[in-house]
Structure formats: structure tokens, C-alpha cells
Design a protein around this motif. Structure first.
Motif, PDB file in Angstrom:
ATOM      1  N   VAL A 156       0.802  -1.226   0.038  1.00 41.76           N
ATOM      2  CA  VAL A 156      -0.432  -0.370  -0.278  1.00 41.76           C
ATOM      3  C   VAL A 156       1.032   1.130   0.253  1.00 41.76           C
ATOM      4  CG1 VAL A 156      -1.816   0.680   1.357  1.00 41.76           C
ATOM      5  CG2 VAL A 156      -1.833  -1.244   0.676  1.00 41.76           C
ATOM      6  N   MET A 157       1.992   1.399   0.427  1.00 43.34           N
ATOM      7  CA  MET A 157       2.802   2.434   1.041  1.00 43.34           C
ATOM      8  C   MET A 157       3.556   2.590  -0.362  1.00 43.34           C
ATOM      9  SD  MET A 157       4.146   4.259   2.251  1.00 43.34           S
ATOM     10  CE  MET A 157       4.038   5.905   0.962  1.00 43.34           C
ATOM     11  N   ALA A 158       4.081   1.478  -1.108  1.00 50.70           N
ATOM     12  CA  ALA A 158       4.656   1.598  -2.399  1.00 50.70           C
ATOM     13  C   ALA A 158       3.633   2.451  -3.191  1.00 50.70           C
ATOM     14  CB  ALA A 158       5.176  -0.172  -2.780  1.00 50.70           C
ATOM     15  N   GLY A 159       2.414   1.804  -3.397  1.00 47.74           N
ATOM     16  CA  GLY A 159       1.551   2.280  -4.634  1.00 47.74           C
ATOM     17  C   GLY A 159       0.794   3.586  -4.307  1.00 47.74           C
ATOM     18  N   ILE A 160       0.811   4.091  -3.202  1.00 51.77           N
ATOM     19  CA  ILE A 160       0.854   5.381  -2.764  1.00 51.77           C
ATOM     20  C   ILE A 160       1.654   6.182  -2.442  1.00 51.77           C
ATOM     21  CG2 ILE A 160       0.087   6.959  -0.709  1.00 51.77           C
ATOM     22  CD1 ILE A 160      -1.694   4.963   0.348  1.00 51.77           C
ATOM     23  N   GLY A 161       2.554   6.063  -2.835  1.00 50.76           N
ATOM     24  CA  GLY A 161       4.249   6.262  -2.850  1.00 50.76           C
ATOM     25  C   GLY A 161       4.049   6.888  -4.180  1.00 50.76           C
ATOM     26  N   ALA A 162       3.717   5.855  -5.195  1.00 51.63           N
ATOM     27  CA  ALA A 162       4.283   5.911  -6.884  1.00 51.63           C
ATOM     28  C   ALA A 162       3.439   7.267  -6.705  1.00 51.63           C
ATOM     29  CB  ALA A 162       3.566   4.559  -7.269  1.00 51.63           C
ATOM     30  N   ALA A 163       1.811   7.263  -6.595  1.00 51.34           N
ATOM     31  CA  ALA A 163       1.762   8.386  -7.258  1.00 51.34           C
ATOM     32  C   ALA A 163       1.960   9.593  -6.671  1.00 51.34           C
ATOM     33  CB  ALA A 163       0.248   8.250  -6.834  1.00 51.34           C
ATOM     34  N   LEU A 164       2.216   9.897  -4.839  1.00 50.42           N
ATOM     35  CA  LEU A 164       2.872  10.984  -3.801  1.00 50.42           C
ATOM     36  C   LEU A 164       3.995  11.644  -4.524  1.00 50.42           C
ATOM     37  CD1 LEU A 164       0.726  10.338  -0.745  1.00 50.42           C
ATOM     38  CD2 LEU A 164      -0.151  11.438  -2.981  1.00 50.42           C
ATOM     39  N   ASN A 165       4.511  10.334  -3.917  1.00 49.74           N
ATOM     40  CA  ASN A 165       6.344  10.832  -3.889  1.00 49.74           C
ATOM     41  C   ASN A 165       7.247  10.944  -5.400  1.00 49.74           C
ATOM     42  OD1 ASN A 165       5.481  11.067  -1.326  1.00 49.74           O
ATOM     43  ND2 ASN A 165       6.153   8.723  -0.680  1.00 49.74           N
ATOM     44  N   THR A 166       6.893   9.796  -5.572  1.00 46.09           N
ATOM     45  CA  THR A 166       7.384   9.405  -7.314  1.00 46.09           C
ATOM     46  C   THR A 166       6.766  10.099  -8.650  1.00 46.09           C
ATOM     47  OG1 THR A 166       8.136   7.060  -5.931  1.00 46.09           O
ATOM     48  CG2 THR A 166       9.323   7.489  -8.385  1.00 46.09           C
ATOM     49  N   GLY A 167       5.928   9.639  -9.008  1.00 45.58           N
ATOM     50  CA  GLY A 167       4.802  10.144  -9.816  1.00 45.58           C
ATOM     51  C   GLY A 167       5.108  12.081  -9.252  1.00 45.58           C
ATOM     52  N   GLU A 168       4.706  12.252  -8.021  1.00 42.32           N
ATOM     53  CA  GLU A 168       4.243  14.271  -8.301  1.00 42.32           C
ATOM     54  C   GLU A 168       3.297  13.880  -8.197  1.00 42.32           C
ATOM     55  OE1 GLU A 168       7.752  15.609  -8.603  1.00 42.32           O
ATOM     56  OE2 GLU A 168       7.944  16.111  -6.755  1.00 42.32           O
ATOM     57  N   VAL A 169       2.066  13.463  -8.389  1.00 42.96           N
ATOM     58  CA  VAL A 169       0.877  13.929  -9.135  1.00 42.96           C
ATOM     59  C   VAL A 169      -0.386  14.703  -8.345  1.00 42.96           C
ATOM     60  CG1 VAL A 169      -1.413  12.847  -9.207  1.00 42.96           C
ATOM     61  CG2 VAL A 169      -0.147  11.183  -9.657  1.00 42.96           C
ATOM     62  N   GLY A 170      -0.518  16.148  -9.329  1.00 46.68           N
ATOM     63  CA  GLY A 170      -1.069  17.503  -8.963  1.00 46.68           C
ATOM     64  C   GLY A 170      -2.201  17.622  -8.433  1.00 46.68           C
ATOM     65  N   ARG A 171      -3.075  18.978  -8.129  1.00 46.62           N
ATOM     66  CA  ARG A 171      -4.821  18.441  -8.142  1.00 46.62           C
ATOM     67  C   ARG A 171      -4.898  19.103 -10.428  1.00 46.62           C
ATOM     68  NH1 ARG A 171      -2.651  21.350  -4.177  1.00 46.62           N
ATOM     69  NH2 ARG A 171      -3.005  23.697  -5.492  1.00 46.62           N
ATOM     70  N   GLY A 172      -5.362  18.056 -10.642  1.00 53.25           N
ATOM     71  CA  GLY A 172      -5.751  18.363 -12.085  1.00 53.25           C
ATOM     72  C   GLY A 172      -5.575  17.800 -12.658  1.00 53.25           C
ATOM     73  N   ASP A 173      -4.512  17.033 -12.390  1.00 55.29           N
ATOM     74  CA  ASP A 173      -3.556  15.903 -13.433  1.00 55.29           C
ATOM     75  C   ASP A 173      -4.491  14.513 -13.859  1.00 55.29           C
ATOM     76  OD1 ASP A 173      -1.608  17.758 -12.975  1.00 55.29           O
ATOM     77  OD2 ASP A 173      -0.088  15.889 -11.713  1.00 55.29           O
ATOM     78  N   THR A 174      -4.144  14.136 -15.075  1.00 59.06           N
ATOM     79  CA  THR A 174      -4.525  12.652 -15.764  1.00 59.06           C
ATOM     80  C   THR A 174      -3.401  11.830 -15.354  1.00 59.06           C
ATOM     81  OG1 THR A 174      -3.753  13.355 -17.415  1.00 59.06           O
ATOM     82  CG2 THR A 174      -6.486  14.221 -17.067  1.00 59.06           C
ATOM     83  N   VAL A 175      -4.325  10.650 -14.987  1.00 57.99           N
ATOM     84  CA  VAL A 175      -3.720  10.216 -14.434  1.00 57.99           C
ATOM     85  C   VAL A 175      -3.426   8.318 -14.944  1.00 57.99           C
ATOM     86  CG1 VAL A 175      -2.262   8.335 -12.358  1.00 57.99           C
ATOM     87  CG2 VAL A 175      -2.779   9.966 -12.244  1.00 57.99           C
ATOM     88  N   ALA A 176      -3.061   7.686 -15.423  1.00 54.15           N
ATOM     89  CA  ALA A 176      -3.376   6.064 -15.806  1.00 54.15           C
ATOM     90  C   ALA A 176      -2.241   5.001 -14.827  1.00 54.15           C
ATOM     91  CB  ALA A 176      -2.917   5.575 -17.238  1.00 54.15           C
ATOM     92  N   VAL A 177      -3.359   3.790 -14.501  1.00 61.61           N
ATOM     93  CA  VAL A 177      -2.480   3.082 -13.064  1.00 61.61           C
ATOM     94  C   VAL A 177      -2.681   2.180 -14.233  1.00 61.61           C
ATOM     95  CG1 VAL A 177      -2.199   1.880 -11.513  1.00 61.61           C
ATOM     96  CG2 VAL A 177      -3.201   4.663 -11.291  1.00 61.61           C
ATOM     97  N   ILE A 178      -1.410   0.844 -14.874  1.00 57.61           N
ATOM     98  CA  ILE A 178      -1.403  -0.053 -15.435  1.00 57.61           C
ATOM     99  C   ILE A 178      -1.354  -1.033 -14.351  1.00 57.61           C
ATOM    100  CG2 ILE A 178      -0.653  -1.359 -16.520  1.00 57.61           C
ATOM    101  CD1 ILE A 178      -0.038   1.027 -18.883  1.00 57.61           C
ATOM    102  N   GLY A 179      -2.218  -1.814 -14.316  1.00 57.15           N
ATOM    103  CA  GLY A 179      -2.584  -2.948 -13.241  1.00 57.15           C
ATOM    104  C   GLY A 179      -2.823  -3.042 -11.794  1.00 57.15           C
ATOM    105  N   CYS A 180      -3.962  -3.751 -11.377  1.00 52.56           N
ATOM    106  CA  CYS A 180      -4.689  -2.782 -10.391  1.00 52.56           C
ATOM    107  C   CYS A 180      -4.462  -4.244  -9.281  1.00 52.56           C
ATOM    108  CB  CYS A 180      -6.364  -3.040 -10.698  1.00 52.56           C
ATOM    109  SG  CYS A 180      -6.303  -1.183 -12.095  1.00 52.56           S
ATOM    110  N   GLY A 181      -3.891  -4.756  -9.156  1.00 51.26           N
ATOM    111  CA  GLY A 181      -3.751  -5.610  -7.758  1.00 51.26           C
ATOM    112  C   GLY A 181      -3.595  -4.510  -6.471  1.00 51.26           C
ATOM    113  N   GLY A 182      -2.897  -4.875  -5.494  1.00 49.47           N
ATOM    114  CA  GLY A 182      -3.482  -4.340  -4.499  1.00 49.47           C
ATOM    115  C   GLY A 182      -1.708  -2.874  -5.098  1.00 49.47           C
TER     116      GLY A 182
END
Length: 353
Positions: A156-182
Motif C-alpha cells: 500500500v505504501m509502494a502504490g500511494i508513494g508511487a503517486a504522491l512521492n515519485t510521480g508527484e501527481v498534482g491537482r487536476g492531473d490525469t493519471v493512468a494506472v496499469i495493473g490493479c492489484g494491491g
């Protein structure tokens, strides 16, 4: 315990040493069954058998060794597999989430006959007690369920961190997530938390896509039936996503991520590949598209910062970490949990002790 490559796991008596300098013994209360544990069992990480599996764990510190001051007996903790050193070049530059000298316990746990065990990710928490480096213990609010808290220890930390920390997803961004396991679903949760305007979940299993939508995906794409690159582009005005998070760890899905991003967009690899996998991309396309190709180590998290924050958000009702727990099981059921993982009908099985 995993005795050998692809052999069934079994319950054994283990010997846990008293903690030495810088070490702690933790009474494990819950531990998630992660795909990384299956990688260990299959020999996909190394062949240092036998392995004591389990690493997504939470529990209570039972005892600590000399010179340990950050945690004390009675503390409720989540275990992490990247205990930062504070001294390497990354730590000295103020980037401890990239620590190049993370460490584990010095002593080994053993079987009753003295056979040394290799602890999965330096933790080995499919056990009543485990020995870890004290820096692998992160104190959090003790009122949170151990079954929920432990999942922050890896997937769960790996996935949330991939968005927040590594990907630096911001307000209004478009995001695609490939692979919908945990991990992928956690990336969906992280993207929603960051304020993404559109979150596109991509998988080959409609059941997983339904779960991703429940976690916050605004659109879903079954890539078994549809070209995912074309679908993501269609859903983003023809441009591609600002951030594409690849949570599978395969060359084919990485290709999809690379071409599904917008010009100057970001690709984040958080899925774990196996050693034999190779990636080939036209170098001109890498140059011509700009942007960033990133690998996410543990969601680039800093456990002391991120674990308490995410537990607080869960306690406030702003994220539902409990949604990741499909079932709770006993230690004797871990082999069955691996089988269910293959079938794709669980998000997380959690061993409760």
C-alpha cells in the motif's frame, strides 16, 4: 517458512535471539501476504533458502538491544524494510528516502536445528515474533487495526508513494494506472488523495477494474479487449496521461505506459520485474517525448514521515486502508493465500496472530 524453490511453505519452530545492539524483537500481530513473498518462494529474488517469509507487518515491540532509543518495549509499530542509515551520501544530502545503506538486524533467526533463515526483506514476519533492526520499527497510533496498519509496510505504501512521492501527481492531473492489484489500487488511492482530475485504471480482469473504481478510479480499461494506449489517449483528449504508473513490472506493460503518457509526462515503474526481463525502446522516442522515466523504490517513502501520516488520514476517514483487506487468515493458510493470489480474487490476505 519457504524451504526451497517452489516448495510449499510450512510452519516451523524458529529461534529468535535476544536483540543485540541496534536491534529489536517485535511481537507480530498481523502480516499481509504480498506478491513479493511469492517471488521469494519461487526463487525470483535470490536462492538464499530457506526463507522466513512475511514483511507487511505490524506489532508491539517486546524488547530492544543496547543503545536503542527511538523505540521502547510496548510501542506499537509498523515494520519497514528500508531502515535509513542517516550517514550515506543520500541521507547527508537530505534525501533519506533514497538511502543507499539501509540495514537489517545483524543476527540471524534460525530453525530449531540451527539452520539460519533468510528473512524476507530483512523482516520475516510470518511468525509470532521477529528480530529486526530498530530502525525498521516505525511508531504509529496504537488505536489503528494491526491488520490495516501492516499493509503500509510494503504494497500500500509502494502504490500511494508511487503517486504522491515519485510521480508527484498534482491537482487536476490525469493519471493512468496499469495493473490493479494491491499496489496499483494503492496508486489509485494516492492519485485521488493528490487531487487528480481523471484516474484511468487498466487491467485484464474486470473484477480488479471494479475494485479500482471503488478505490477512486474515474475510468477503467480492460486491456485484454482494448488497446490501452489508444484508450488512455481517447480519455485524455488525444494527449495521453500526465502520469502513468506501471504496477505490473513487465516489458509489455512498460511499453504501454511509455506511449500512454503525454509529451513531457512521467512514467513511474513500481511493479517489480524479474531478473531475466529486458526492455527495448527506440532511443529517438525516449529523446523526443521528454518528460521523466522514474523507478519508485518503496514509493520513495520515508517511513518515519509517511506511515504516521497515512494512519492519521485513515483514522480521519480520508482514505480507507481497510478496503485493501480481503480476508484474515491464520499462519497455516499462507499457501492457500498464494493460490488465491494466482486466481486474482483477493486484494490482500492478512495473517492475524
Amino acid at each position: 517458512m519457504a524451504p526451497g524453490k517452489n516448495e510449499p511453505v510450512r510452519v516451523e519452530t524458529i529461534v529468535v535471539p535476544d536483540p543485540g545492539p541496534g536491534e529489536a524483537v517485535v511481537k507480530v500481530q498481523a502480516c499481509g501476504v504480498c506478491h513479493t513473498d511469492l517471488h521469494y518462494k519461487q526463487g525470483g529474488i535470490n536462492d538464499d533458502f530457506p526463507f522466513l517469509l512475511g514483511h507487511e507487518a505490524a506489532g508491539v515491540v517486546e524488547s530492544v538491544g543496547p543503545d536503542v532509543t527511538d523505540v521502547a518495549p510496548g510501542d506499537f509499530v509498523i515494520l519497514n524494510w528500508r531502515a535509513v542509515c542517516g550517514k550515506c551520501r543520500a541521507c547527508r544530502r537530505g534525501r533519506p528516502w533514497y538511502c543507499f545503506d539501509t540495514h537489517n538486524a545483524t543476527q540471524k533467526m534460525t530453525l530449531a536445528d540451527g539452520t539460519e533463515l533468510s528473512a524476507a526483506l530483512g523482516i520475516g514476519a510470518f511468525a509470532e515474533k521477529t528480530l529486526v533492526a530498530a530502525g525498521q520499527c516505525t511508531k504509529v497510533d496504537p488505536s489503528v487495526s494491526p491488520a490495516v496498519a501492516g499493509l503500509l509496510g510494503c504494497g500500500v505504501m509502494a502504490g500511494i508513494g508511487a503517486a504522491l512521492n515519485t510521480g508527484e501527481v498534482g491537482r487536476g492531473d490525469t493519471v493512468a494506472v496499469i495493473g490493479c492489484g494491491g499496489v496499483g489500487d494503492a496508486a489509485v488511492v494516492g492519485s485521488r488523495l493528490a487531487g487528480a482530475a481523471r484516474i484511468i485504471a487498466v487491467d485484464i480482469d474486470d473484477r480488479k477494474l471494479e475494485t479500482a473504481r471503488a478505490m477512486g478510479a474515474t475510468h477503467t480499461v480492460n486491456s485484454r479487449d482494448t488497446d490501452p494506449v489508444a484508450a488512455v489517449r481517447e480519455l485524455t483528449g488525444g494527449f495521453g496521461a500526465d502520469v502513468v504508473i506501471e504496477a505490473v513490472g513487465r516489458p509489455e506493460t512498460y511499453h504501454q505506459a511509455f506511449y500512454a503518457r503525454d509529451l513531457a509526462g512521467t512514467v513511474v515503474l513500481v511493479g517489480v520485474p524479474t531478473p531475466e526481463m529486458k526492455l527495448e525502446l527506440p532511443l529517438l522516442d525516449v529523446f523526443g517525448r521528454g518528460g521523466a522515466l522514474k523507478s519508485s523504490w518503496y514509493g520513495d517513502c520515508l517511513p518515519s514521515r509517511d506511515f504516521p501520516m497515512l494512519v492519521d488520514l485513515h483514522q480521519q476517514g480520508r482514505i480507507d486502508l481497510g478496503a485493501f483487506v480481503t480476508e484474515t487468515i491464520g499462519l497455516d493458510d499462507v499457501e492457500k493465500a498464494f493460490a488465491r493470489m494466482h486466481e486474482g480474487d483477493v486484494l490482500r490476505s492478512v495473517v492475524v496472530l
